[in-house]
Scaffold this motif. Structure first.
Motif, short mmCIF file in Angstrom:
data_model
loop_
_atom_site.label_atom_id
_atom_site.label_comp_id
_atom_site.label_asym_id
_atom_site.label_seq_id
_atom_site.Cartn_x
_atom_site.Cartn_y
_atom_site.Cartn_z
N TYR A 2 0.85 -1.19 0.00
CA TYR A 2 0.00 0.00 0.00
C TYR A 2 0.88 1.24 0.00
O TYR A 2 1.92 1.28 0.69
CB TYR A 2 -0.91 0.03 1.23
N THR A 4 0.76 5.67 0.19
CA THR A 4 0.04 6.93 0.40
C THR A 4 1.00 8.06 0.08
O THR A 4 2.05 8.18 0.73
CB THR A 4 -0.46 7.08 1.84
N TRP A 5 0.67 8.85 -0.93
CA TRP A 5 1.48 10.03 -1.25
C TRP A 5 1.01 11.18 -0.37
O TRP A 5 -0.18 11.50 -0.32
CB TRP A 5 1.34 10.38 -2.72
N LEU A 6 1.96 11.81 0.31
CA LEU A 6 1.64 12.87 1.27
C LEU A 6 2.10 14.24 0.78
O LEU A 6 2.39 15.13 1.59
CB LEU A 6 2.29 12.54 2.62
N TRP A 11 6.07 10.08 1.47
CA TRP A 11 5.27 8.89 1.21
C TRP A 11 5.16 8.05 2.48
O TRP A 11 6.08 8.02 3.30
CB TRP A 11 5.95 8.01 0.14
N ARG A 19 5.43 -0.25 8.22
CA ARG A 19 4.98 1.08 7.82
C ARG A 19 6.18 2.01 7.83
O ARG A 19 6.75 2.31 8.89
CB ARG A 19 3.89 1.59 8.77
N ARG A 47 -0.83 17.77 7.22
CA ARG A 47 -1.12 16.35 7.13
C ARG A 47 -1.10 15.73 8.53
O ARG A 47 -0.22 16.06 9.34
CB ARG A 47 -0.07 15.65 6.27
N PRO A 242 -1.18 9.53 -8.27
CA PRO A 242 -1.82 9.46 -6.96
C PRO A 242 -2.42 10.79 -6.54
O PRO A 242 -1.93 11.86 -6.94
CB PRO A 242 -0.67 9.06 -6.04
N GLY A 245 -2.79 12.15 -0.05
CA GLY A 245 -3.52 11.67 1.12
C GLY A 245 -4.30 10.40 0.91
O GLY A 245 -4.78 9.80 1.88
N ASP A 246 -4.47 9.94 -0.34
CA ASP A 246 -5.24 8.73 -0.62
C ASP A 246 -4.35 7.49 -0.50
O ASP A 246 -3.31 7.40 -1.15
CB ASP A 246 -5.85 8.78 -2.02
N ARG A 247 -4.78 6.54 0.31
CA ARG A 247 -4.08 5.26 0.45
C ARG A 247 -4.61 4.31 -0.62
O ARG A 247 -5.81 4.16 -0.79
CB ARG A 247 -4.30 4.68 1.84
#
Length: 259
Positions: A2, A4-6, A11, A19, A47, A242, A245-247
């Motif tokens: 998985y 998630t781009w932050l 990331w 994690r 964030r 991406p 914020g979307d996982r």
């Protein structure tokens, strides 16, 4: 796996049940050398700090990769793996478990993920920071990250690599040259590594950039152009754009790798 781009270079990578928080800038502004009139990055809202982080991984010591305000918010007891330059930053902030990873060296996280350092971005005339190759030990799935598009030919011996995170578009300054080596560099590393998936990093996302320097920054390229180049070169790589914020889950085919 998985991801998630932050925003920017930041990331959250979930691989091997670990994690990993990569190059985090999550709170406060991005300012180099406390000179906000020259360059400043900000976002409409901060964030959230991700929970249950197993490792902080830093590719460079500059503020857009080792962001002091964010690092001050994180638990100083979290393990950190960093380029030698970035290791000095976190050590100065009081982190208790810091591994400085030179080019060619590896670190194994909780017997689940191997992280190998490669030569990455050149900062100034002599400093070369890190790119990283991740390997999920249970499945042999691999991911390569380099945030400025400087790819070492040493990577060729580790092909194929399943996922690449690197700039896909170019950014530079007149006379001074590239800051981000995007289109051509990304195509070259795609030819080397034959990835299943590529994702772009170092884009603005929700971030607003301002200051004197931004007047001179020049960008070129697009996702559509890059997809077309992949197709012309008979590469079946999927390019994902991406949303900040979307996982999302990467569904990858298991392939034989040479690591």
């Amino acid at each position: 796996m998985y991801l998630t781009w932050l925003d920017s270079n930041s990331w959250l990578i979930e691989i091997g049940n670990q994690r990993i928080l990569l190059d985090p800038w999550l709170v406060g502004s991005l300012i180099f050398g406390n000179v906000d009139w020259f360059f400043k990055g900000s976002r409409p809202q901060e964030r959230p700090i991700p929970e249950n982080i197993d490792l902080i991984l830093l590719s460079q010591g500059l503020e857009d990769h080792a962001h002091p305000p964010t690092l001050k918010q994180l638990d100083r007891n979290i393990k950190v793996v960093a380029s030698p330059n970035a290791a000095k930053v976190v050590q100065g902030l009081g982190y208790t478990s810091v591994t400085s990873l030179a080019h060619g060296e590896s670190f194994t996280l909780n017997n689940q993920v191997e992280i190998k350092a490669f030569p990455g971005s050149q900062i100034g005339p002599t400093l070369v920071e890190n790119g990283y190759l991740f390997k999920e030990l249970e499945t042999d799935l691999t991911l390569y990250y380099e945030p400025h598009g400087y790819h070492s030919p040493q990577l060729k011996q580790f092909a194929p690599v399943d996922v690449i995170i690197t700039p896909i578009m170019d950014m530079g300054l007149p006379l001074l040259g590239p800051i981000l080596k995007g289109t051509n560099s990304a195509l070259e590393v795609a030819k080397w590594l034959q990835p299943q998936v590529m994702l772009s990093t170092a884009a603005a996302g929700d971030v607003i950039f301002e200051g004197f320097l931004t007047k001179f920054l020049k960008t070129a390229g697009s996702f559509e152009e890059f997809r077309s180049l992949l197709e012309k070169n008979n590469l079946a790589t999927k390019v994902i754009e991406p949303n900040p914020g979307d996982r999302f889950e990467l569904r990858l085919e298991k392939r034989a790798v040479a690591i």
